[in-house]
Design an enzyme around this catalytic site. Structure first.
Site, PDB file in Angstrom:
ATOM      1  N   CYS A  26       0.865  -1.171   0.000  1.00 53.26           N
ATOM      2  CA  CYS A  26       0.000   0.000   0.000  1.00 53.26           C
ATOM      3  C   CYS A  26       0.901   1.220   0.000  1.00 53.26           C
ATOM      4  O   CYS A  26       1.989   1.189  -0.579  1.00 53.26           O
ATOM      5  CB  CYS A  26      -0.977  -0.021   1.168  1.00 53.26           C
ATOM      6  SG  CYS A  26      -0.204   0.056   2.787  1.00 53.26           S
ATOM      7  N   HIS A 543      -5.050   9.899   4.777  1.00 53.06           N
ATOM      8  CA  HIS A 543      -5.136   8.471   5.074  1.00 53.06           C
ATOM      9  C   HIS A 543      -6.216   8.278   6.128  1.00 53.06           C
ATOM     10  O   HIS A 543      -6.129   8.802   7.243  1.00 53.06           O
ATOM     11  CB  HIS A 543      -3.795   7.960   5.588  1.00 53.06           C
ATOM     12  CG  HIS A 543      -3.668   6.470   5.597  1.00 53.06           C
ATOM     13  ND1 HIS A 543      -4.258   5.682   6.561  1.00 53.06           N
ATOM     14  CD2 HIS A 543      -3.029   5.612   4.753  1.00 53.06           C
ATOM     15  CE1 HIS A 543      -3.979   4.412   6.329  1.00 53.06           C
ATOM     16  NE2 HIS A 543      -3.236   4.329   5.237  1.00 53.06           N
TER      17      HIS A 543
END
Length: 622
Positions: A26, A543
């Site tokens: 990721c 995020h």
């Protein structure tokens, strides 16, 4: 392979290749599916300098690397010999536009060499002025010395281009410069009758051009990769440079040089046919409109043989020199239009500088520094230059000598033909005004590099002490909630600051907004993270939650897509945080400035309740 040593250690310490069932990544970490986690030496992995932390949870074995994880991953899967099967790389990658990609390479390669190009343009303007006023004679040593600086910049343009494009194209800058210097050397540059391996080479002048060397360096990048694969590590230092040059130099002389040469020849023949069968008026209109493209291709000097032949036979040039001057003035007009249009002080300075040099006949600073990057000025010049060229062609303007630019206008007097001069002056005014108006109306979109006035993040002053002030930019909250310092976030990739400075916000609403005005540059397929580049160049990662990538997008709704232009405070995502918490995940929304190192400092505000559009960080500019 830049990360080969790191990946070798990782493979060894997770239990070897045979223990790796799958690996994805990721934004910050490698996520391993291991056959037997007991074989992984977690403490040894944590001790590796390039590893931030190791997380071992129920879903995967995670090695936190940082924002360069994608590069590490690419090499890792190559070494493992497994398929690149990640589903966590940035989604919705746009299809590559080949024309845009080429222009981007040219623009990125030209940007570093703007300083000498702009210097040469301004010097040309200064020399033109002082020579006409009689302060310094064009025959004096002083004039010739300074003029040598001006001409050298463009003569050695291939060397500058090789240096600036090499890293971008995967080649050694030093070998690229050596190649450029070689083709500019006396035995090759402009020499007739050369052969290579019994293959005859056309007479080519490489000076003042950049397309052949750009193609050659592009080819050198691929050759470099190939040679490094086949040459053993123990012989790399000795054989690699030699093999690269032995392959690239012949390819340049046999393929890329002739490609540029025949491109120029094609242009000459095209215009000759047009003048013969259509009329010089059409040629003047077309050439005045298209000259910036021709200069950009490095083919601007290919009209000189045609012009010299026309003046020798007829005593004047009916098309090309006039068109070049009209086009140059149109370039200056376009730059003036953008100078008047923009509110961005840095861009205003650039536009003002290149306006003067273009009017005086040196358009390279504008074409290489502005046109290639921003695109739309080409349209403005096509409009203004085309109109001026059409007028000059219809009225039969003639150039009696090879001189262009504002101070080349006396060349249109000829033998007392003042009407020819006034017609040329009128054509120049038409081109200048037409291009300026067109540029002002067209403007430059924010995504091309100049933010619109509405999208500029206005700087404000932050007092550092009683004697000094720093100019800062503000980054806003993305959600209503409780702000906490990054060090309090329960994830080492963020709390350590390895990814950059920022803040966390524990939300009390479900809607996420953009913290800056700019462009969406990344949307993860799992919808838990978005990348945004602000209009001022600030790169922000939003995020959502900790380890929420494992939810695979469940409970997340993204409202934007990659490439969208957004305003600060505009909604970008909806998240059902109650269900995310119920699934066992922490829910801080983390705002990271990923290009932290480009700024003097980033100062978060103190912990408190915040709302969308309320400042949470001040970025102190250098």
């Amino acid at each position: 392979m830049q990360y080969q040593a790191l990946n070798n250690k990782i493979i060894e310490l997770v239990g070897g290749k045979e223990n790796i069932q799958a690996v994805v990544h990721c934004m910050t970490r490698l996520r391993f599916t291991l056959k037997d986690r007991e074989k992984a030496d977690t403490e040894a992995l944590k001790s590796i300098d390039d590893v931030i932390d190791v997380v071992n949870n129920n879903v995967s074995y995670q090695i936190i690397i940082g924002t360069h994880v994608a590069d590490v991953y690419d090499e890792l899967v190559t070494m493992l010999g497994i398929k690149n099967n990640t589903d966590e790389i940035v989604a919705d990658k746009p299809k590559k536009n080949i024309v845009k990609s080429i222009l981007d390479v040219v623009s990125e390669s030209m940007t570093p060499i703007l300083e000498p190009i702009i210097c040469a343009g301004l010097l040309a303007a200064l020399l033109s002025i002082i020579s006409l006023t009689g302060i310094i004679s064009v025959d004096s040593s002083t004039y010739k010395i300074f003029d040598a600086l001006r001409t050298a910049v463009f003569y050695f343009l291939p060397i500058l281009m090789a240096m600036s494009s090499a890293k971008r194209l995967g080649a050694s800058p030093y070998l690229a410069v050596a190649l450029a210097a070689t083709i500019l050397s006396a035995p090759i540059n402009g020499v007739a009758g050369l052969t290579l391996f019994a293959i005859p080479l056309p007479q080519i002048t490489y000076a003042n051009s950049f397309i052949p060397i750009l193609l050659a360096v592009w080819f050198m990048g691929y050759v470099t990769k190939f040679v490094k694969k086949i040459v053993p590590n123990t012989l790399q230092y000795f054989l690699t440079p030699l093999l690269i040059m032995l392959i690239t130099l012949p390819a340049t002389l046999i393929v890329f040089g002739p490609l540029g040469y025949y491109l120029g020849e094609g242009i000459i023949q095209f215009f000759n046919l047009l003048m013969k069968y259509v009329g010089s008026w059409f040629v003047m209109m077309l050439y005045s409109a298209l000259q910036p493209f021709i200069v950009m291709l490095g083919a601007g000097n290919f009209i000189m043989p045609v012009v010299a032949a026309l003046i020798a036979s007829d005593g004047y040039d009916p098309a090309f020199i006039s068109s070049a001057t009209i086009s140059d003035i149109a370039v200056g007009g376009a730059m003036l239009g953008y100078f008047l249009k923009t509110r961005n002080s840095k861009q205003k300075q650039l536009f003002g500088t290149v306006t003067l040099s273009a009017i005086l006949g040196v358009t390279e600073p504008a074409i290489y520094g502005v046109f290639v990057k921003f695109r739309r000025p080409f349209i403005a010049v096509m409009i203004g230059g085309g109109l001026g060229g059409l007028f000059a062609g219809l009225t039969g303007v003639k150039a009696y000598s090879i001189a262009w630019g504002l101070f080349g206008l006396p060349a249109y007097i000829g033998k007392g033909d003042f009407m020819n001069l006034w017609l040329m002056v009128t054509a120049v005014i038409i081109s200048f005004v037409g291009a300026a108006i067109a540029a002002y109306v067209l403007g430059i979109p924010a995504e091309d590099g100049i933010p619109s006035q509405e999208s500029v993040i206005k700087p404000k002053k932050l007092q550092a002490d009683s004697e000094s002030h720093y100019t800062t930019l503000s980054v806003d909250s993305v959600v209503d909630g409780k702000l906490v310092q990054l060090s309090e976030i329960n994830d080492a990739a963020f709390s350590s600051g390895a990814m950059g400075k920022g803040v966390g916000i524990y939300p009390n609403v479900n809607q996420i907004a953009s913290p800056v005005t700019g462009t969406i540059t990344a949307v993860f397929p799992t919808k838990h993270a978005l990348g945004i580049t602000g209009s001022d160049g600030v790169e922000v990662l939003v995020h959502i939650g900790i380890d929420t990538v494992e939810l695979e997008g469940q409970y997340f709704e993204v409202l934007v897509k990659q490439g969208d232009t957004i305003e600060s405070g505009q909604p970008i995502a909806n998240v059902d945080f109650e269900k995310v918490k119920a699934a066992g995940y922490e829910i801080p929304v983390i705002i990271i400035i990923t290009n932290t190192n480009e700024y003097l400092d980033i100062i978060p505000i103190a912990d408190k309740d915040v709302k969308v559009n309320e400042s949470v960080m001040n970025i102190i500019l250098r």
